[in-house]
Structure formats: C-alpha cells, structure tokens
Design a protein around this motif. Structure first.
Motif, short mmCIF file in Angstrom:
data_model
loop_
_atom_site.label_atom_id
_atom_site.label_comp_id
_atom_site.label_asym_id
_atom_site.label_seq_id
_atom_site.Cartn_x
_atom_site.Cartn_y
_atom_site.Cartn_z
N ASP A 54 -20.07 63.07 -2.79
CA ASP A 54 -20.71 62.05 -1.97
C ASP A 54 -21.73 61.21 -2.74
O ASP A 54 -22.47 60.44 -2.14
CB ASP A 54 -21.39 62.71 -0.76
N LYS A 74 -25.41 57.25 -2.01
CA LYS A 74 -24.80 58.31 -1.22
C LYS A 74 -23.75 57.71 -0.30
O LYS A 74 -24.02 56.77 0.45
CB LYS A 74 -25.86 59.04 -0.38
N LEU A 82 -21.66 57.94 2.92
CA LEU A 82 -21.68 58.60 4.23
C LEU A 82 -20.37 58.33 4.96
O LEU A 82 -19.64 57.38 4.65
CB LEU A 82 -22.86 58.08 5.06
N LYS A 83 -20.09 59.17 5.93
CA LYS A 83 -18.86 59.00 6.71
C LYS A 83 -18.99 57.80 7.61
O LYS A 83 -20.04 57.51 8.18
CB LYS A 83 -18.61 60.26 7.54
N ASP A 102 -23.29 53.31 3.67
CA ASP A 102 -23.79 54.11 2.54
C ASP A 102 -25.29 53.86 2.38
O ASP A 102 -25.82 52.81 2.76
CB ASP A 102 -23.06 53.73 1.26
#
Length: 1612
Positions: A823, A843, A845-846, A851
């Motif tokens: 990630d 990072k 993110l889902k 992000d």
C-alpha cells in the motif's frame, strides 16, 4: 582353572541343549509348538508361549533393539548398575546383588521381587553365563544357582539368601539370544520359564507369562532411536541379493510364475501403437474400469498424487463369478541406489513401515517364516472402511540379481491352506497379491528406475469401483520410496550450477534458426516501452506488474523484479523447465503431461498439456522452442515461441495453443557482496479455441507470479537489511561521539521539533485514555481524546529483544526491504544530515477513498541513554500538493529506552490527521492498526533471534505470535503457522532438528477438542502423525484444567517426549503454556464453557431448590419452605459479606457490580472466568481468584447445599404427595451431585496446580499423570462427596425426627470434642493472619465450617494439617459412615415407643394456621419410610462410598496415602514449611499465616528477613510487593531498607485513597459525624486545636486503612 572353565562351558552347553530349536523362529511356527499371546499382535515385541511335557509354561519374547549386540549383552550382564539399582529401589529396599566367578564367563545374580497384596515377596538366585556362537550370535543363559555345583561363590549367595527373611525362593531358567542386524541394531530373543514357589501354581505362572518377559520391551524403550535413522542403518547392512542362477529349483519356479506379470505387460506394450492411453488427470474409478474393459489388454493411466510417479491399471475379468481382480503398475525414479531401494521395500517390518501400519490402523504386520536372508513369508491384515471386512494378505518375498544388473523382488500369495497365529480370531477375508518390483540402476547407481507390476485380488465380492479405488493405495509403496529418498533440491541445484557454468562461459554456437527465434521475440516484445503498460495490483509488492498492451489477441502483460542472485544462476533456474521445482508447480496448476527434447546447451523444444478443470473445456497443448542468448555483457535474453515439432504431433480432441515469451535478465551493481539481477517477464498468449480474452487476461497475474516464487527462492532481504543496519549503527555511534564533542550541533528548528515531540508523552498522560485492542498481547495500546479536538491520540508500548542502537537503525532505514509494503507504492528520502531527513510517502487506499501522501521531517536525538525520534509534517517543493492525492499529516514520537544490553523498551505516541472531507471518527477507528508499528518492530527482531538465544520471554512471545498469526495472505491457520516457523530463525532451527514440530504446532493452535490419546514415544522417535496427535490432545488436557499451566503439566507428563523437549529447551514449555492460556480464553470449550458450566450448575441447583420451596408451600409445609428459603438467602448473604471484605476498597460502583453478580446467581461462573484468566491479585484484595472461588464454594455448601439436603431428606421422610415425590427426589440428587462436584473441584484444582506441586511436593501431587486415571479419580471424588452427603443427611434427618435432644447432643458433642482436641494440641487458631479477639472468633467460625464440610462432604483437600489433619479427617470419615447406621434403630425405636416423636420437629418447621393440618394429604398419596428400605438404602450408599474411595486410593500415587493418617499439626506444618522450604519464594508465605502459628520460630524468621531484605530490594523478586512489605514489622527491616519500607506504606495509603476506598470514605464520614454530633469542640479541645485535629483526623483515617490492609490472607 582351565578345567573349571571347561566345566562351566560344558554345563552351559548342556543347559542350552534343553531345547535346540527354542530360538529357531521358523521351526516354532512349523511344528506349532509356540502360540502367540492374545492381544499382542500389534505390539513392537512379539510374545509367545508353549507348554512342555512337565506342564511347565515357557515364554518367548522377540523384538528389535536399537543398539549393538555387545551393548545389549553388557546391559543384561551388568546387573547392579546404578541405574538398575535405582529402578529396583522403587519397590522398596529389597535384596539385589551380583557376584562374579573368577576365571569364567559366569556370575551369580540375586534379586528380590515385591509381590502384591498379602503374597510373600519372592527372591530369585540365578547362575548366568554367556557365549558367542559360530554365526556371531551372542547368547546369555541363566538357571537356578543350585545347578552350578559347590563353590565359595555359591556359599556367599546362600548366605545372602538367608538375609531375605520372609521371602519365598523362586526359580527361573532361560536364555537371551542377540542377533546382529546392523552395527547398532540387533534382534533380541528372550526364552524362559519360571517357578515362583510357595502357593503360586503353574497355572498362575502361565497367566503371568507376558509379565515375566518384559526385558525385551525394557531394552527397546532404553535404546529406542529415531526410526528413520535406524532404517537407514538397516539398509546399509543389507547384503546384495544372490544371482538368479544360485536359486533353488523351488525358488526359481516361484520367480518364473511371478515374472509372467512382466511378460504380459511387455506383450501389451508391443501390441499397442501409441503407448499408454492418456486420460484427463482426474479420472474416476468407474470410468477407469469401464475404459480398461473397453480396450482389452490396455493400460489406463490413473491419477497419481505425485507428478514423479506414474500409475496405471489393467482390468481383468473375474472368472466364474469370482472375486474382482486388477493389475496395477507404478513407475518412478528414485534418488538412491538399487540396493538401497530394494532393502527399504524388503524390510517389511522396518520402523517406518510399522509406523505407517499403526497410523492407518492395520491390524497386523509381521514376518512369520524365514527361508533365507532374501526369502521369507509375511502376513498383513489391512483395515478396510466400514462396512467392509478387513483383508488378510499372506505372501512370500524373494529377491535376486539379474545378469544385467537389475535387482528384482518377486512376491506371491501363499496357498489358501496357510494359517497364521494372530493370538486372536480376527474376522478377515483372504485377499491375494502377486507382483514384481524391478530396480534398474542409473547414473552410476546413484539413482535407479523402479517399476512395480502388481496383481490384486481383493477377495470377497467387492464392487469394481472399490477395487479400482484401492489400486493407487496398493501401489503406494513406490510413492513412499520416492518421497523417502528424494533429493529434489540437491539435484535441481546441481543441474542449475552446471547450466550456469555453461552460460557464464559464453562459448555457445547458435544456428541461424536459433538466432531468428531470439530476434523475432525480442523485436516483438522488447520493443514495447514500459510507459505503454499501466501498473496493476500485484500480490507481491516487490514484483511490479503492468496492465495489458493492446497488441496481441489476448494482450501482453509484463512483470519485473530484482533477484538477489547472479545473472547466470537466475537464467539457468528459469531455463530448467524440467527441473523438479517446475514440474511440481506445473502439475499443481493443472498440468497433465510435460516433455522436453534438448537440442544443445542453449536450446530445447518443450511440450506441455494443460487441463483447466472446467466442464466442456478441452485440453490445451503447447509446443514451444526455447533459446537463451547473451545480448551484451550485462544483458541476457531467454526467448520462446510456439513451433511445430515432429515428435509432438497435433492430436485429435486437443486444442493447440501458442505463446511468445521474453525473459530479460540485466546484471545490476551488487549490494555489498550480494549480486543483483533485474528480470522482466513479457508474455503474449493465445490459448486457442473460443476462450474469452477476458478470462485469459484474468489468469495472466497468476502466470506472472512465477517471478514472485523465483524471487523468494533467491531472497536475501534479511541479510541486506542486516548489513545496512550495521552501517547505520556505526553511524549512530559516530554521530553520538561527534555531538558529545560539539562537532555536530542541532539547529534551533530541530531542537524545537524534538522538544515538542518529548512534550507529547506528558500531554498524553494528562488525558483520559482507554485501552485499544492490539494485534498482539505483547504490546499495549491506548487511545485518548482531547477536548475540542476530534482527532484521536494514540499510545503504544512494547519490549524489543535487541540493542537500542539496532532499533533506531531499523526505524531510521525507511528503504529497508521489510518496510516496503504493497500500500506504499511511492517513497523518497531527502537526507539533511545524519540525524535529520525528509521523507515523502504515498499511501494507496481502497476506492472510493483517495490516496494520501505525507511529507514528514524525521529527527532523532540521544536522550537519557536512549533515543527519541520525532516526526512532524514538513513543506517540500519537490512534492507539492496534488489534486489527485490528499495531503495528510502523521506526527509521531518514538522513545527508545535501553533496558539492558539486549532489551529495549519502546513508547510511541501519534496524533494523525488523514485530511480529506471524511470525519476523523472514521480513521480513529483504525488507530490501533497504526499503533501496531511497535508490534511490527517487536516481531521483526524476534524473527532474527537464534535458538541458542531463546529464553522464556522468547517462548511467551512465540506463543502469542502463533496464536495470533495475523497472516492475512495465508489461506488456512496451518499455512500461517508454517509461515511463522519459517520466518523465525530459532523456530526454523528447531523444525530442522525435529521436523514434526510444525505439525504439532498446527494441531495445537487449531484448538479443537478431540479424543486423541497420549503418545509414549521418545523425543527423537516422534513421527509427524504422533506430533499431530499430541497437539490435538493438548486441548483435551486444557479442557480438564482451570489454568493453562496445570493443563500443560498434566499433558507433558502424559507425553514423555514433550517432557524431554521442555527439559532440553525450557522456552518451548513457556511457548506451549502461552498458547494454552490463549486457547482457554478464546476456544468455545475454554473460558466460556467454564463460565456457562459454573453458572449453569449453580442456577440449576438454585432452580430446583426454588421449585421445591414452591412445592412445600403448595402442600402446606410452609415451615420447610421458609427454612429452605432462609438457607438460600443465608448463602447469598454470606457470599455478599465475602464480596464486601474482598472488594471493600474498589469504590461503590464496582462494589455494586460485584453484589449484582452474587444476587443474579452468576458468581460461580464469574469466579471460574477469573481463575482461567489468571486475574491479578490487587493490593485491595484479601485473596487471589482461586482462593475466592474456593471460599465461595465452601459458603454455598455450608449454608445451602448441606442444610438444604438435610432439610429436604427430613421432609421426604416425614411424608409428602406421591405426585410430587419425583420433584423432591430430583432436587435432593441435584443438590448432592452439585455439592459433590464442588467438593471434588476444590481438591482437584488444588492438587493439579503446578505451583503448589512445586512448593509442597509432599502434600500435592497425588493425582496420577495419566488423563484417564485422573478422570476416574475425579468421578470417585464426586461420588464420595455426593454419597457421603446423602448418608449423613439421612442419618441426621432420622435423629432429628427421632429426638431433637439426641441430635443436638450428638452434633454439639462431635464438634466440641473436635475443638477440644485442637485446643489440647495447641492448634485451635486458624491459619488466616487475623489476631486478637477477632482472630479467636474467625478461628472458631472456620473450625466449625471446616468440620461441617468434612463431616458431610469429605473434601479431600481438608485433610491438610492446617485444616482437619490427616488422622482426624480419617476418623471423621469413619464416624460419618457409622452414624447413619446407628440413627436407623434410634429412629424406628422411637416410633415404636412413642408415635408422637416422629413429628416432634413438625411444630418448629410448620408455620401453617393451627386450624389447618400441616400435612393434609390423602392416605393413598402418602409415603412412609420402612425399616427394610432404610437398611437397603444405607447399604447401597455405604457400599458405593467404600468402593469409590477404594478406587480412589488404588489410583492415587502411593507415597501420598500416608497423608490420610498424618498426625502433623498446623503449627508444625507452617514452621516446617519455613525451616525446610528451601527457597525464599516458599518461606515468604509465613507472613500470610497467623503469627501465633509460627511464634516459636520468630527469631529465625526475623533473622531471615534481616539477611535477605537488601538482596530482595536489589533483585526485585515477583513476590516482593508493597503488599508483602506491609506485613513485615518495621523494626525487622534493616536500616538501609527502612526508607523503602516506609514508602511502601505511603504508596499503599495513597493507592487506597486514589481508588476511592469504601472503607476509607466510611472512616472519614464516621469522624465527621462524631464531630458534628458531639459538638466538634470536645474533639478539638482534646486534640489540642482544630488545625491539629484536622491533620490527625486524616492521619487516623490513613492509619485505619493501613491497619485494615495488613490483614490480607493469600493462598496457602
């Protein structure tokens, strides 16, 4: 002397000639003289017996011992070694001696044997001698000493026998034959008979024949070694089979009959044009049989569990409706010589063969006739699944060597008339098997090709499907041999090294066609730039994957990564497509066929057949040309493209696919001494047919993951990170020196950032926080909120087993391999100086979340011998804020504090801001995940520790890690456990030493209850199946105990191998105990089962009591009803008193919660939960969780169960409604059983407590180690208490109904006599540390309660010297059993003399209206106790109690029986515990006892305190707490320790005030009331001023709390 020696030798040979054939195994079976003992066919030692002409029973035992023949003979010969003498002394100090005869091979041996019961002991005196036979066998013979003849030695023996007074002289004769099988393996045969003399008949000796043959089993147990190693030694000693020409005519005929199977198989081969029929890899039994019948004489390939073993079958029609038969064939290549493979298969009773036999449940497996070394007959009884009958196989093995060098083993079924002695009548169906096993040497006999052709007749009338299903199992021996001898890694490694050398030499000559292949593939795939590939998610974050390029039918994926290996080795590994690692992976992914045609060292053509296991999908075949070629000094290409090849023609029904693949290897600069190679993998597939392109693209990620497997094979991340960490440690030390010498200074901005970070720790301490769940119990975390700030603060801490410089270096190296995560796709570092850098990280993110990216200042600084690292958000021109990514902040501070040279404490505080428009509460929920950074550091360094460095702290950490693996990418818990073992260096070392440890941990962590039995195998001999069995049995042992340490203690004693392992590696025991603790908390059968059971039993008892109360009121027996209700309320009331006493200083709110637990009836369950959780004993507690549970059980029994049972029995005897009789009886039985279980649990839990067994081994430990025996003893204790309660209740009820005066006089007299005896012996005061008048009252109450509990329940624990005392307990039991028998004639006599006495107690018990009959019952419903019924009832209950107690005594360890008649007083016990206890951990308990009990040894106690105090202050043992210090008089403390002693008192008072002590608050209120009620002035005048009075008021309140805290009994 020579003549004497010859004489002895002559006598020796005469003795052996008693029966020349006694040790000839084949003759024994032929003449039928020997019969196998029943029930011994599956034992490792074979037992037989026979009766001679004089009706003497001879016994024979035979087994294989893992030691050399001389070692075995030496052990037998040296009769009085220290080891054997110690074993002999366990039965008492009986006579045992040996005496050699000079100049001979003879000696005398004398031994006394303890006999059971009233039978006199036996003494045996034998003359022993030994010799070596011509065939090398060693024989030791023995006979009664009288046979030796006169001599000085014999006279000495006769004189010794006279000292064994009261013993009967027995006689034994026999011999041991020891045959060498391998240098350190031999077969021992024991033959003998005995005459015990006296009244023991020959029939009795015949019954005990097996017991007299125990020496072979002793030898096996003593010398048992690892079975795999023993089998290897046996194979090394296996002689080469004889050539076929040397066989006898009978043997040659046998060979000819068996070889017809091979001849038929060869004819089938010649008649076929296309080899074996190829079916799909998953072929059902029915389809295989159908296909085989359809094409007669054809071989049908079966699915094999191994890609290296081919299985096939040929169906044979049964003749005349006979049984089903089939011909099977197996082929494989073995990584051993032909001789070694033959030796393994020929060893029918080899260690591993017998282990497998036991594990699969086969009923028998042994050799029963040996014609020659390479010719024997064997028997096998195979277990069949229900409802099929087990199958018996009887066969003959014969091996020989052919002129061509092949080694052949033939097997033929024995005639139906052959009978074998199994020692029992086994229900079996005779099955037959005939086969040929051929071993062809290859590769200079380093390998061999094995082919097994076997004809199977399963017997009976089995369905064809069953017969075909058994074919792979019947051929399974080939696969077992392949796995046993496999050297896959070594062989692959050798081939890879060979090819790598060729690649490195660069001496290959390429044809134009080969160059054309490389050029076409390179131009087609390498020309696609990386920018054309859109990155996609990769399961391995170290492998980059690109989305599909538009070219090609199904697109073109690309993946790349870096290997920690040389370019030549990497290319060689990927070019070896027929390497065994590739073959395994190929067949695991659905491959069914694979072949290679090599052209030269740089080119080959490969063929593979794939089955996607999708209905209606055809098989896919790929034929590919592979070529490798250097492009430059640093670049090497491996190209492949589909082609047409004559040797692989297109076949109907199979779709031909195609693919173009390029693997590009680039040599990179090495990292230190570790080479680096980048590889990019580009592939353009065409699966052919009508498979959708989307499906092909979906499978591409899986195909590219082969790079991930290859990367892991060469991965050296730990080594790289370690080298970088060492460099950073040196930089940190250098930087520290520079700072101390003012060579390096921190800027004002840096100092400011560090100061702000340090302030966060104090700021967090000022916030109200709550615990947060962490990934591992090894780390603790908290979360807090500041008013006005919606973002949460987080705090976590952990202890790391590493130096503090290493921890800092690990944290500072943000580019370490272990820090790279999936990630975090982007991370850059800008170094300002050695202590300051700016890190940018993004990072992922889902979705739909955007992000986040972070720009952070990292600064570290030395602080108080440790370090502090602060991170704050920073501005960066290189990384401006982007619209696509949300800029977040992650300020944090990490404090690194050294504990010692190898331990470091971490404290971590964070206050993140993830930005964006989402509420902070969403991210706050995941704060625990962010706090787990300290957990990751802790686990990382735990993985680096080696086994030699492990201690109990490591064991506990490993136990937590195994229980909470957090391996999300592992599909099953078993895979997670195996991965954790692989990660940890120490655990990996242990798994290499004991390969079964992984199987054990998997089964233990699984935590499901099972009926797995204990394993008695030695540590070095444990198999994987046995390890799983032990792992499963752990849950069973834990389920039977309340605490993990008690469960593990029982479990390890049941499994000797685990006890060996724990002794060798103590950290393993800590690991298993930790796993047990967590299993008890989390498993469905653990904590909550105990809570529900404890609460359930109590509530069932309460419910039945309430129901009976209702019945009493309905029937008009209100007196009984009110009394029953009063008992229930009294029990609750006394439990409430205990709750207040135990928790009087915790505050009103928590105290109210404890009160509600009692009132709701949940107290037993809550107590059980606290014991299981090992709840900590706090300063305000008067007793620990286990003692609190015991006290509450005692209160419940004393106030409710015992009087309630008496009352209900009384009401039942007086009479009642027939319709309600069942309800009343049920209530009585439930009360008795509940009381019995409570009584048994008290004794059971105390005795099974490992700590008590360690500290008081002379009292605790009577429970045996075997689980089944413990269960029986627990049941016996339950029955003893329940039956005794019923007996005593009946007796007391009869006395009450007969005459209350007699009842009162009996009960009062019994108790007064007991109390008087305690007073006379100076043992009246109870052990609780309560003194003065209160102490006298408490002692009186406790003595009465203990006496009552013993009278009515017989709690085994109360035989302790501090309670009843052993002899008094036993006397009480005798009176308790006799009293009911006396009460019966008294009761019925009173009925005869005065009929009104029967209702003498009725007016007292009945509160009904005087105008209403209390027992207004119809006579038809009335029930009356008859005299005969009473006698029968008492007889049954008494007999049951006596039987249960007898079983209990017989099963308990013998040395503890004396505790039932011990006369030791409580005073003597406590004083002896201090004087002879040994360790301070035991002696310190003297302050938890009443001082009057140890007043006699007060000078010794004072001296002990003075000598040890300062050492305790320095070492800080666990028991040296403030609570314990307060028990020690201040004048006993040395001058140097008085300050700390005073501080302990102050801390105790402050802690009580801080927690809002109920007692302290009450004391302050009382003072205020007194001041207000009396005018206040009086106190003020008496105290000398208001100001002074107020101060002294506070001091008085504190002193009251202090004094109250001194009376704190702890567990005995």
């Amino acid at each position: 002397m020579v003549e004497e020696l010859l004489k002895c030798d002559d006598q020796f040979h005469v003795f052996l000639s008693h029966d020349e054939n006694m040790v000839s195994q084949q003759h024994m079976f032929v003449n039928g003289a020997w019969t196998r003992l029943p029930g011994t066919v599956r034992e490792p030692v074979s037992y037989f017996k026979k009766v001679d002409e004089d009706s003497n029973t001879w016994g024979k035992a035979e087994g294989v011992v893992d030691a050399s023949a001389p070692d075995v003979l030496a052990w037998l010969w040296h009769f009085c070694t220290h080891e054997r003498n110690l074993q002999h002394e366990r039965n008492g100090k009986l006579l045992r001696m040996e005496l050699g005869v000079p100049g001979t091979r003879s000696k005398f041996m004398v031994s006394s044997q303890k006999m059971p019961g009233a039978i006199s002991n036996r003494v045996f005196a034998n003359w022993w001698t030994w010799a070596e036979e011509q065939n090398g066998d060693l024989v030791a013979a023995f006979t009664p000493h009288e046979d030796f003849g006169p001599g000085a030695e014999k006279q000495i023996v006769d004189a010794a026998l006279e000292t064994a007074k009261g013993s009967v002289l027995g006689k034994t004769r026999g011999f041991y034959r020891i045959k060498t099988l391998a240098p350190n393996v031999c077969r021992v045969t024991q033959v003998g008979r005995g005459d015990a003399g006296g009244s023991i008949t020959k029939q009795a000796m015949a019954w005990a024949v097996k017991r007299s043959l125990g020496m072979v089993k002793k030898l096996q147990d003593k010398y048992m070694r690892n079975g795999v190693k023993v089998d290897a030694e046996m194979r090394g000693a296996f002689p080469t089979p004889p050539p076929r020409r040397s066989l006898t005519s009978e043997q040659d005929a046998l060979v000819a009959r068996c070889l017809r199977l091979e001849d038929g198989e060869r004819r089938v081969k010649r008649s076929r044009s296309s080899g074996l029929m190829k079916l799909k890899s998953t072929i059902g039994a029915d389809s295989a049989a159908t296909r085989a019948r359809a094409v007669k004489g054809s071989w049908v390939e079966l699915k094999s569990t191994s890609p290296f073993v081919s299985l096939s079958m040929q169906y044979t029609e049964p003749e005349g409706g006979g049984s089903s038969v089939a011909l099977g064939k197996a082929k494989a290549t073995l990584d051993c010589s032909a001789k070694e493979a033959l030796a393994n298969y020929f060893a029918v009773c080899g260690r591993e063969h017998m282990r497998i036999c036991r594990e699969v449940g086969d009923r028998a497996r042994f050799v029963f006739m040996e014609h020659a070394k390479h010719d024997f007959e064997w028997a096998l009884v195979k277990k069949m699944p229900f409802p099929l009958t087990n199958r018996e196989f009887l066969g003959r093995y014969l091996s020989f060597k052919e002129p061509a060098g092949d080694l052949v083993l033939v097997s033929e079924a024995l005639p139906d008339s052959t009978m074998v002695d199994y020692g029992a009548n086994l229900r079996v169906v005779r099955a037959k098997t005939t086969g040929v096993l051929r071993f062809t040497p290859t590769n200079d006999d380093a390998q061999c090709e094995v082919t097994l052709v076997q004809h199977l007749d399963a017997g009976g009338f089995l369905p064809e499907r069953v017969v075909v299903g058994k074919i792979p199992q019947a051929l399974g021996g080939v696969g077992e041999m392949r796995e046993l001898f496999q050297r896959d890694d070594a062989i692959d490694g050798a081939k890879i090294s060979e090819l790598a050398a060729i690649i490195k030499a660069k001496n290959e000559n390429y044809t134009p066609a080969e160059n054309a292949v490389v050029d076409r593939v390179r131009d087609q795939l390498d020309s696609i730039p990386d920018t054309s590939f859109e990155k996609i998610g990769s399961p391995d974050h170290l492998v980059e994957m690109g989305a599909f390029h538009k070219g090609g039918k199904n697109g073109t994926p690309r993946a790349s990564t870096v290997f920690d290996e040389d370019i030549c080795t990497c290319a060689a590994w990927t070019f070896q497509v027929m390497g065994r690692h590739f073959v395994k992976a190929f067949y695991a992914d659905g491959g069914t066929e694979r072949a290679v045609t090599a052209h030269n060292g740089h080119s080959f053509t490969g063929q593979q057949l794939m089955d996607f296991n999708i209905p209606t999908f055809s098989l896919r075949e790929f034929v590919t040309r592979y070529v490798w070629r250097w492009e430059s000094e640093t670049v090497l290409l491996v190209a492949s493209e589909s082609c047409l090849a004559e040797q692989y023609p297109i076949r109907p029904g199979i779709v031909r696919g195609s693919a173009v693949t390029l693997e590009k290897f680039e040599r990179l600069d090495p990292l230190g001494e570790i080479p680096q190679t980048r590889i990019s993998f580009t592939r353009q597939p065409d699966m052919g047919g009508l498979i959708p392109s989307k499906a092909v693209r979906g499978a591409a990620v899986g195909q590219m993951m082969y790079l991930s497997n290859m990367r892991k094979r060469f991965d050296r991340s730990l080594e790289l990170d370690g080298k970088k960490r060492e460099e950073l440690v040196e930089m940190i030390r250098r930087h520290g020196r520079d700072v101390s010498r003012d060579r390096v200074k921190y800027s004002e901005e840096e100092e400011k950032i560090v100061a702000e970070g340090k302030a966060w720790f104090k700021a967090f301490d000022g916030l109200k926080s709550k615990d947060v769940a962490m990934r591992s119990p090894q780390t603790k975390g908290k979360v807090a909120y500041k008013r006005g700030d919606s973002r949460a603060w987080g705090w976590s801490t952990a202890t790391v087993r590493a130096r503090h410089e290493e921890v800092l270096a690990h944290y500072w190296d943000v580019h370490r391999r272990s820090a790279e995560k999936k990630d975090t796709p982007e991370k850059t570092v800008e170094t300002i100086n050695d202590h300051h850098k700016v890190v940018y990280a993004r990072k992922a993110l889902k979705r739909p979340l955007a992000d986040r990216d972070f720009v952070t200042n990292f600064i570290w600084k030395v602080e108080d011998g440790g370090f502090i690292i602060v991170s704050q958000d920073a501005a960066s021109l290189k990384h401006p804020i982007s619209k696509e990514v949300v800029r977040a902040k992650y300020p944090s501070v990490l404090r690194i504090v050294p504990i010692n040279t190898n331990e470091t404490k971490l404290e971590y505080v964070i206050h993140p801001d993830f930005g964006g428009g989402l509420p902070p509460a969403i991210f706050n929920r995941y704060l625990g995940v962010n706090l787990s950074r300290v957990t990751a550091i802790h686990e990382y360094f735990a993985q680096l520790r080696r086994m030699d460095d492990y201690d109990k702290a490591d064991g506990r950490a490993l136990g937590y890690r195994l229980t909470y693996p957090d391996e999300k990418n592992k599909k099953t818990p078993s895979e997670a456990v195996a991965h954790i073992v692989k990660l940890h260096k120490g655990l990996s070392q242990l798994s290499r030493e004991y390969p079964w440890i992984v199987a054990f941990l998997e089964a233990a962590v699984h935590g499901h209850l099972s009926m797995a039995k204990a394993v008695s195998t030695k540590l070095d001999c444990v198999s994987e199946a046995e390890a799983r069995q032990m792992g499963k049995s752990l849950s069973k042992a834990l389920r039977a105990r309340k605490t993990a340490d008690a469960g593990v203690l029982q479990w390890k004693r049941q499994n000797p191998s685990m006890e060996e392992l724990f002794e060798k590696y103590p950290w393993v025991e800590e690991m298993v105990e930790t796993m047990g603790e967590e299993l008890l908390k989390n498993a469905a059968w653990g904590l909550w089962f105990r809570v529900i059971t404890g609460s359930g039993l109590s509530m069932v008892d309460l419910a039945t009591d309430i129901n009976v109360i209702r019945v009493y009121f309905e029937e008009g027996q209100k007196g009984y009803g009110w009394m029953m209700l009063g008992m229930v309320l009294a029990s609750m009331g006394l439990q409430l008193v205990l709750v207040v006493v135990q928790n009087g200083k915790i505050g009103w709110g928590k105290l109210l919660r404890e009160v509600l637990i009692v009132v709701s009836g949940l107290k037993p369950g809550v107590d059980a939960m606290r014991v299981v959780k090992n709840a900590e004993m706090h300063e305000h507690h008067l007793m620990d969780a286990k003692l609190e549970l015991v006290f509450n059980k005692g209160v419940e029994m004393f106030c409710e169960s015992i009087p309630g049972c008496i009352l209900q029995v009384t009401a039942l005897i007086q009479g009642g409604s027939g319709g309600k009789m069942g309800t009343k009886v049920l209530s009585i039985v439930v009360s008795a059983l509940t009381t019995g279980m409570g009584s048994a649990s008290i004794s059971y839990d105390f005795d099974s407590d490992p700590e008590k067994r360690r500290k008081l081994p002379n009292f605790y430990g009577y429970l045996p180690d075997e689980g089944n025996k413990r269960t029986i003893m627990y049941v016996c204790m339950v029955l003893n208490s329940a039956l005794l309660l019923l007996l005593r209740s009946i007796g007391v009820a009869l006395l009450m109904l007969a005459d209350t005066k007699i009842f009162v006089a009996y009960m009062a007299g019994d108790h007064l006599l007991y109390l008087l005896l305690k007073l006379v012996r100076g043992d009246f005061l109870y052990w609780l540390p309560v003194e003065g008048a209160v102490g006298l009252a408490v002692s009186l109450i406790m003595r009465v309660i203990v006496k009552t509990l013993t009278d009515f329940t017989g709690v085994i624990q109360l035989r302790a010297a501090g309670e009843m005392g052993g002899l008094m307990w036993l006397w009480t039991m005798c009176l308790a059993l006799v009293a009911p028998w006396v009460a019966v004639p008294v009761y019925f006599g009173s009925l005869t003399s005065n009929s009104t006495n029967a209702k003498a107690v009725e007016p007292v018990l009945d509160s009904t209206d005087s105008t209403t009959d209390a027992l207004d019952l119809d006579e038809s419903d009335a029930w009356e106790l008859e005299r005969s019924d009473a006698w029968r009832l008492l007889g049954g209950l008494t007999a049951g109690w006596v039987f249960a107690f007898a079983v209990f005594l017989s099963l308990m360890k013998k040395k503890y029986r004396s505790t039932f008649w011990s006369r030791e007083t409580g005073n003597a016990y406590i004083q002896a515990l201090f004087l002879h206890g040994g360790s301070d951990d035991i002696k310190k308990n003297v302050f938890t006892k009443n001082k009057a009990k140890w007043k006699a040894i007060e000078p010794q106690v004072k001296e002990w305190v003075g000598e040890g105090w300062m050492g305790w202050e320095r070492d800080k043992p666990e028991w040296f707490t403030d609570n314990w210090k307060l028990r020690v008089p201040a004048d006993w403390v040395p001058k140097e320790g008085k300050a700390e002693h005073r501080n302990a008192r102050e801390r105790s008072v402050a802690e009580s005030e801080r927690k809002g002590s109920v007692l302290h608050a009450s004391a302050k209120k009382l003072v205020k009331v007194m001041e207000g009620g009396r005018g206040g002035e009086g106190l003020e005048r008496r105290d000398g001023g208001g100001e002074r009075g107020g101060a002294e008021e506070e001091q008085a309140g504190a002193e009251a709390v202090r004094r109250g805290s001194r009376v704190q009994p702890v567990i005995r």
